[in-house]
Design an enzyme around this catalytic site. Structure first.
Site, PDB file in Angstrom:
ATOM      1  N   ASP A  62      65.444  -5.315  33.298  1.00  0.00           N
ATOM      2  CA  ASP A  62      64.459  -6.423  32.979  1.00  0.00           C
ATOM      3  C   ASP A  62      65.124  -7.514  32.599  1.00  0.00           C
ATOM      4  O   ASP A  62      66.506  -7.575  32.680  1.00  0.00           O
ATOM      5  CB  ASP A  62      63.981  -5.874  31.555  1.00  0.00           C
ATOM      6  N   TRP A  63      64.674  -8.485  32.273  1.00  0.00           N
ATOM      7  CA  TRP A  63      65.426  -9.906  32.278  1.00  0.00           C
ATOM      8  C   TRP A  63      66.196  -9.904  31.188  1.00  0.00           C
ATOM      9  O   TRP A  63      66.145  -9.961  29.872  1.00  0.00           O
ATOM     10  CB  TRP A  63      64.117 -10.952  31.545  1.00  0.00           C
TER      11      TRP A  63
END
Ligand code: GLC
Length: 750
Positions: free
Chosen positions: A286-287
């Site tokens: 994820d980011w």
């Protein structure tokens, strides 16, 4: 004889082309594998590590010199959010024309519930309990997303969630692992189609692996404590289903999972996902979730973060640069081997071949006409219609008559084209929205509609507009009040401690209800809210969540009876925040609440009354149970039978039942099948959804339903992670919702 020969030849033909199809798939995979190997051997270490890096290119301004340079030297493999096609194609041009090996970039985007044609938020789509509608919606999203420059979506999000305080409850499919699994598979099928290289398909991404929806106390990014049995029985099933359905990619989550963050958790990422589930696709973080393991205190620096992520077989790092900065050093220090890197790059290149980027690296700009097509809008309208849940309809106030002389349309969500599209709708445009007010005016004609917003926006506490709303209601035969949440109050990092209707909306409702007119309350929110005080003062309640671009026409069709409500709740609605977590598939405890046990104990402290697992000051049941929803007709369940009351491990239990529409309106019904394993080597839930179907019945029409249950579906994981199918006694219900116990039966698994 002829018939037989014909049938035989058809079977042979089908099986052979099936054979061919599977051969061609295997053949295609083998061909891609060869190409990947041929490319891999040419790649420098820097070019390999570059493929493992995803950059964000969100802003609309020009491409930075640094970005172009990075692409030229093969220092990046993917972008997310390149927002317009010209920019996207220019980034791609640099890669496929100016880099050494001309490896195309892959472009990702959060196409969560539609692209420009925005569908209901996923939690609302789950209310439809209609897999065809959900699949078709994702097909539309894929078509529009691909035509707009993206080959990869970061969806479906399949985090089971029992805590509506969590903002991202909006993005998933609610509290049940089975419903979440079948919904996720339908979305994956819709996004990926039969062939991901097709211009109507995009690669899907099962997220967030794993357990992200169980953040303690409902705060986002928060710690999760999920013992092995709960992990495998509740939170992993949707991912297993998505992997078995061929999902192309998986995204690792932000959450700290039993003290080992999900983006560096060897047990879940390597031992379960890769070794047990045999997931061969690409895993993206994820980011910045890899670098954030430093903040978790799980990694001292980027080098350790890169190490733990690559050990977990995360192939691509989103936005943060631990891999770019540290993988070569880890290799030099022999902390990792080249095969760690090669395997990641193989999976990335394989994905790029599968989505057709080597053959068609550029987005064909002539295909934009598919975006927001009437056909897409019609599909979105049907999805929104089937997602609306009717929670109350006293005196059958709904549907309203099309001959009503005057209708008051009230409330801050009646004409809010921006908020109705919901969270995670980057590419939706408010100007495309059809609002409830517009749709009702179109249906009744302007002259029969009187509109008063009451509040300028849902969170407003300025009550000065309420009197005008009251006057509007007084001057009309009935009133429909549209309230709810702005879309910014749900989604990522949008968690709420209180689940009330924000602002002065409750005051608005009670002021209008005081007129004594028939009132329909419509709630457009991103989560279950607590509104029973308001619900008590009105005749009818429709829960529409955020219904997307076509929320207005869908609500108008339901309000005026052009369609009967057919939604069912995918999550329990609490009576108060204090009840959370409240969900239907809970364990029984040693002292389960008894319904006659409600209220305050009246005896002495030694009085046996009340020593049960419950609160003193609120009922133990939710405001509205999982699976619940009303329609404009009534249904009767009859002739409910089991093919046996005892089955062996190789048998299939078949439950048949007849569903009759005993009312006078055509409507869908959603019969549900629940089971309970009465005794197990670990404690088992009091109910588990194992099957459902959505059927349309005309007035008086009967349909026979049959559900097959195999022993495998009765299996579960124990705390040692072993899958068990244990002989024993089971209850089984054919029900209209999780609280419907009318048709309870019993069987034994030998
Ligand atoms: C966000 C979300 C994730 C999303 C990604 C890219 O932080 O957690 O679901 O896909 O970043 O926008």
């Amino acid at each position: 004889m002829r018939g037989f020969l014909l049938a035989f030849s058809v079977i042979v033909l089908l099986s052979s082309c099936k054979q061919d199809a599977s051969n061609s798939t295997n053949g295609k995979d083998a061909e891609i594998a060869k190409k990947v190997e041929a490319l891999l051997v040419q790649m420098t270490l820097e070019e390999k590590i570059g493929q493992m890096y995803q950059m964000n290119q969100g802003q609309k301004d020009s491409i930075k010199v640094f970005t172009a340079e990075t692409i030229r030297k093969g220092g990046v493999g993917s972008f997310l959010n390149a927002e317009d096609i010209a920019m996207r194609n220019e980034l791609q041009r640099i890669a496929v024309e100016e880099s050494r090996l001309k490896i195309p970039l892959i472009f990702g985007r959060d196409i969560i519930h539609g692209f420009r044609t925005v569908f209901p938020i996923p939690l609302a789509q789950a209310c439809s309990w209609n897999l065809d509608v959900v699949r078709e919606g994702s097909t539309v999203a894929a078509r529009e997303g691909r035509a707009s420059g993206y080959e990869w979506t970061f969806a479906p999000m399949m985090d089971v969630c029992r805590n509506p305080r969590w903002g991202r409850v909006a993005e998933g499919y609610g509290e049940d692992p089975y419903l979440a699994s079948v919904m996720a598979v339908a979305m994956v099928q819709g996004f990926q189609g039969k062939d991901m290289s097709d211009s109507n398909s995009i690669a899907a991404c099962a997220k967030h692996y794993v357990g992200y929806g169980e953040g303690e106390d409902g705060k986002d990014y928060n710690s999760t404590w999920i013992p092995e049995a709960k992990l495998r029985n509740t939170f992993l099933p949707p991912f297993k289903a998505a992997v078995d359905a061929g999902v192309a990619t998986i995204m690792s989550g932000f959450n700290d999972l039993n003290n080992e963050p999900a983006s560096g958790n060897y047990h879940t990422l390597k031992e379960i996902l890769r070794d047990e589930m045999q997931f061969k696709g690409m895993v993206v973080s994820d980011w910045a979730s890899i670098a954030e393991m430093i903040s978790h205190g799980y990694c001292e620096n980027e080098r350790e973060a890169a190490y733990k992520a690559i050990q977990g077989n995360i192939d691509m790092e989103m936005v943060s640069k631990s891999y770019i900065h540290e993988l070569d050093t880890l290799l030099q220090e022999s902390k990792i081997t080249m095969s760690h890197i090669d395997n990641a790059v193989r999976r990335i290149l394989t994905l790029k071949y599968k989505v057709g980027l080597f053959d068609h690296p550029y987005t064909d700009t002539t295909r934009r006409s598919v975006v927001l097509s009437q056909r897409h809008l019609n599909i979105a309208r049907e999805a929104a219609t089937q997602s609306i849940v009717m929670l109350k309809n006293e005196n059958n106030v709904l549907p309203l008559s099309k001959d009503i002389k005057k209708l008051a349309v009230i409330g801050p969500m009646a004409d809010d084209s921006a908020n109705q599209i919901g969270t995670w709708a980057f590419d939706g445009r408010p100007m495309d929205s059809r609002t409830p007010l517009a749709a009702i005016k179109e249906y009744l004609g302007e002259s029969r509609v009187i509109y008063a917003e009451g509040l300028a926006f849902p969170r407003s506490k300025d009550k000065s507009g309420i009197s005008k709303a009251v006057l509007a209601a007084r001057s009309a035969e009935a009133a429909v009040i549209f309230v709810g949440e702005e879309s910014i109050l749900s989604g990522e990092a949008r968690c709420r401690a209180f689940l009330n209707l924000p602002g002065a909306q409750e005051e608005l409702i009670s002021a209008v209800a005081a007129t004594g007119k028939p009132i329909v309350l419509v709630i457009m929110a991103g989560r279950p809210l607590i509104f029973h005080h308001s619900a008590d003062t009105v005749s009818s309640v429709l829960y529409a969540m955020h219904g997307g671009t076509m929320a207005g026409p869908a609500l108008s069709d339901i309000i005026f009876g052009l369609a009967s409500p057919s939604g069912r709740l995918p999550i329990s609605f609490p009576r108060a925040e204090g009840q959370i977590q409240i969900y239907y598939n809970h364990n029984n405890t040693g002292r389960p609440p008894q319904l006659d046990d409600e209220g305050l104990p009246i005896g002495t402290p030694l009085d046996p009354k009340g020593y049960r697992s419950r609160y003193l000051d609120i009922p133990t049941t939710p405001a509205f149970p999982f699976g619940f929803g009303l329609s404009y007709t009534t249904f009767e369940y009859s002739d409910i039978k089991l093919n046996a009351d005892t089955i062996g491990m190789k048998d299939t239990l078949i439950l048949t039942a007849t569903v009759t529409n005993t009312g006078n309106t055509a409507s869908y019904d959603v019969p549900q099948l629940y089971v309970r394993d009465l005794f197990g080597s670990i404690t088992r839930p009091v109910k588990e959804l194992k099957a459902f179907t959505k059927i349309m019945l005309n007035p008086g029409e009967k349909k026979e339903i049959s559900f097959n249950i195999t022993p495998k579906q009765l299996g579960f994981y124990n705390n040692q992670g072993n899958f068990l199918i244990e002989p024993g006694k089971f209850n089984i219900w054919f029900a209209s919702n999780s609280a419907d116990n009318k048709h309870k039966m019993f069987f034994v698994l030998k």
